[in-house]
Design a protein around this motif. Structure first.
Motif, PDB file in Angstrom:
ATOM      1  N   ALA A 143     -34.692  16.390  16.939  1.00 34.95           N
ATOM      2  CA  ALA A 143     -35.659  16.430  17.767  1.00 34.95           C
ATOM      3  C   ALA A 143     -35.807  15.266  18.816  1.00 34.95           C
ATOM      4  CB  ALA A 143     -36.962  16.422  17.083  1.00 34.95           C
TER       5      ALA A 143
ATOM      6  N   SER B  21     -40.478  10.367  21.034  1.00 36.34           N
ATOM      7  CA  SER B  21     -40.511   8.789  20.379  1.00 36.34           C
ATOM      8  C   SER B  21     -40.323   8.753  19.013  1.00 36.34           C
ATOM      9  CB  SER B  21     -41.571   8.085  20.857  1.00 36.34           C
ATOM     10  OG  SER B  21     -41.949   8.135  22.139  1.00 36.34           O
TER      11      SER B  21
ATOM     12  N   PRO C 160     -38.679  10.262  16.402  1.00 36.81           N
ATOM     13  CA  PRO C 160     -37.449  10.440  15.854  1.00 36.81           C
ATOM     14  C   PRO C 160     -36.519   9.206  16.065  1.00 36.81           C
ATOM     15  CG  PRO C 160     -37.488  12.103  17.222  1.00 36.81           C
ATOM     16  CD  PRO C 160     -38.736  11.389  17.546  1.00 36.81           C
TER      17      PRO C 160
ATOM     18  N   TYR D  78     -33.334  17.193  27.586  1.00 40.28           N
ATOM     19  CA  TYR D  78     -33.118  16.774  26.098  1.00 40.28           C
ATOM     20  C   TYR D  78     -31.921  16.712  26.060  1.00 40.28           C
ATOM     21  CZ  TYR D  78     -38.382  16.927  25.103  1.00 40.28           C
ATOM     22  OH  TYR D  78     -39.639  16.668  25.119  1.00 40.28           O
TER      23      TYR D  78
ATOM     24  N   ILE E  29     -44.120  16.205  15.896  1.00 35.87           N
ATOM     25  CA  ILE E  29     -45.252  16.921  15.794  1.00 35.87           C
ATOM     26  C   ILE E  29     -45.893  16.740  17.304  1.00 35.87           C
ATOM     27  CG2 ILE E  29     -46.589  15.531  14.330  1.00 35.87           C
ATOM     28  CD1 ILE E  29     -47.937  18.450  13.517  1.00 35.87           C
ATOM     29  N   GLY E  30     -46.530  17.586  17.723  1.00 37.72           N
ATOM     30  CA  GLY E  30     -47.472  17.391  19.207  1.00 37.72           C
ATOM     31  C   GLY E  30     -48.893  16.963  18.558  1.00 37.72           C
TER      32      GLY E  30
ATOM     33  N   HIS F  69     -47.753  21.306  17.689  1.00 29.69           N
ATOM     34  CA  HIS F  69     -46.549  22.044  18.224  1.00 29.69           C
ATOM     35  C   HIS F  69     -45.622  21.496  17.525  1.00 29.69           C
ATOM     36  CE1 HIS F  69     -46.136  19.377  21.914  1.00 29.69           C
ATOM     37  NE2 HIS F  69     -45.075  19.403  21.389  1.00 29.69           N
TER      38      HIS F  69
ATOM     39  N   GLY G 153     -41.042  21.611  18.106  1.00 27.74           N
ATOM     40  CA  GLY G 153     -40.208  21.970  19.259  1.00 27.74           C
ATOM     41  C   GLY G 153     -41.073  21.953  20.354  1.00 27.74           C
ATOM     42  N   PHE G 154     -40.948  23.112  21.182  1.00 25.72           N
ATOM     43  CA  PHE G 154     -42.108  23.372  22.153  1.00 25.72           C
ATOM     44  C   PHE G 154     -42.838  24.492  21.670  1.00 25.72           C
ATOM     45  CE2 PHE G 154     -40.075  20.550  25.568  1.00 25.72           C
ATOM     46  CZ  PHE G 154     -40.954  19.497  25.562  1.00 25.72           C
TER      47      PHE G 154
ATOM     48  N   ASN H 248     -46.415  13.909  27.487  1.00 26.59           N
ATOM     49  CA  ASN H 248     -44.863  13.648  27.928  1.00 26.59           C
ATOM     50  C   ASN H 248     -44.751  12.925  29.377  1.00 26.59           C
ATOM     51  OD1 ASN H 248     -44.543  14.768  25.527  1.00 26.59           O
ATOM     52  ND2 ASN H 248     -43.292  16.515  26.248  1.00 26.59           N
TER      53      ASN H 248
HETATM   54  C1  GLP Z   1     -42.250  16.898  22.498  1.00 28.76           C
HETATM   55  C2  GLP Z   1     -41.024  17.577  21.902  1.00 28.76           C
HETATM   56  C3  GLP Z   1     -41.164  17.632  20.226  1.00 28.76           C
HETATM   57  C4  GLP Z   1     -41.821  16.365  19.935  1.00 28.76           C
HETATM   58  C5  GLP Z   1     -43.210  15.954  20.453  1.00 28.76           C
HETATM   59  C6  GLP Z   1     -43.709  14.774  19.949  1.00 28.76           C
HETATM   60  O1  GLP Z   1     -43.113  17.894  22.939  1.00 28.76           O
HETATM   61  N1  GLP Z   1     -40.537  18.898  22.376  1.00 28.76           N
HETATM   62  O2  GLP Z   1     -39.951  18.151  19.711  1.00 28.76           O
HETATM   63  O3  GLP Z   1     -42.274  16.464  18.454  1.00 28.76           O
HETATM   64  O4  GLP Z   1     -42.872  15.773  21.888  1.00 28.76           O
HETATM   65  O5  GLP Z   1     -43.256  13.691  20.718  1.00 28.76           O
HETATM   66  P1  GLP Z   1     -43.496  12.305  20.150  1.00 28.76           P
HETATM   67  O6  GLP Z   1     -42.684  11.935  18.894  1.00 28.76           O
HETATM   68  O7  GLP Z   1     -43.055  11.456  21.360  1.00 28.76           O
HETATM   69  O8  GLP Z   1     -45.107  11.978  20.043  1.00 28.76           O
END
Ligand code: GLP
Length: 261
Positions: free
Chosen positions: A35, A38, A40, A80, A133-134, A138, A140-141, A165
């Motif tokens: 994924a 930020s 991971p 990505y 997780i968004g 969400h 992934g997307f 994002n």
């Molecule tokens: C994007 C990616 C997701 C990710 C999400 C959260 O939407 N497609 O895979 O989980 O952002 O990102 P963050 O970890 O930066 O909060």
């Protein structure tokens, strides 16, 4: 699903990296679904340390992207593909040829999506899929109301996700693509082990709905409830709205070491 509450993001990264290392020792060419975002990054940093210290040889590992923006020029630093090359493939010393991803600049996007599902299947399936997780739940997307049976396909981002994002695009939301290719929820559920990491207070609502809410397309991550081996690793802040937090802590504390994640 199993919920593991860790103190902070670094501890979550180390725990998950340890689990990936165990998998790679058992199966050196395991296919790891990676994924972006930020969250991971501590996992990839901990894996790099294991490789750097000689504790892990990841050279045969294969990686597969979860999702991709549509329409960014090839080599754009925030595609990505570029992110995974920079954060995972290069630091872990993987072969670029062992890296699978959907073609976000394909003329025929629908065909690119189908081709990616076929490629995952032909590669033997994903052994361990990392997920973030968004804020809207969400994965992934797969934005809210994505079909729980969906396959890899094109999606339109919500305004919230584009705002979230924008930090990767110089804070300019207009630079964030509107369209993306994402593994579908049905595709994600085919991985043998799902590991979702969530950190920070901003994810607490999404985590509570994912773990303790009803299974609902409105919260795409709740689809993890359908998987026989799903692990949700959360720091204290992201766990702060879980009603069963004490139960999850006690269960994990009593878990035999040999079980791993
Ligand atoms: C994007 C990616 C997701 C990710 C999400 C959260 O939407 N497609 O895979 O989980 O952002 O990102 P963050 O970890 O930066 O909060």
């Amino acid at each position: 699903m199993e919920v593991v509450i860790v103190q902070d993001a670094a501890a979550g990264g180390e725990l998950i990296a340890g689990s990936i290392a165990d998998l790679l020792r058992r199966k050196p060419d395991a296919l790891i679904g990676v994924a972006t975002g930020s969250t991971p990054l501590p996992i990839y940093q901990a894996l790099s340390s294991l490789v750097g210290s000689g504790a892990l040889d990841a050279s045969e590992a294969r990686v597969a992207q979860l999702d991709e923006y549509v329409g960014l020029p090839q080599g754009h630093p925030e595609s990505y593909r570029s992110v995974v090359l920079r954060e995972v493939v290069e630091p872990l010393g993987l072969k670029e040829s062992s890296f699978l991803g959907p073609d976000g600049s394909a003329e025929d996007v629908a065909e690119a999506c189908e081709a990616y599902d076929r490629a995952l299947w032909q590669a033997g399936g994903v052994d361990l899929q990392l997920l973030g997780i968004g804020t809207d739940g969400h994965i992934g997307f797969n934005e809210p109301c994505s079909s729980l049976a969906s396959r890899t396909r094109i999606k339109t981002l919500t305004e919230q996700t584009r705002v979230d994002n924008a930090r990767f695009f110089g804070g300019d939301v207009d630079q964030v693509p509107r369209h993306v290719i994402t593994q579908g929820i049905g595709t994600i559920l085919e991985a043998r082990h799902l590991v979702l990491l969530a950190t920070g207070e901003g994810k607490a609502d999404a985590v509570a709905q994912t773990v303790e809410g009803p299974l609902a397309a409105l919260v795409p991550a709740s689809a993890l409830q359908l998987h026989q081996h799903a692990t949700v690793v959360v720091d204290e802040a992201a766990a702060s709205k879980l009603k069963l937090a004490d139960y999850f802590r006690a269960t994990y504390a009593a878990k035999p070491d040999w079980q791993g994640l």
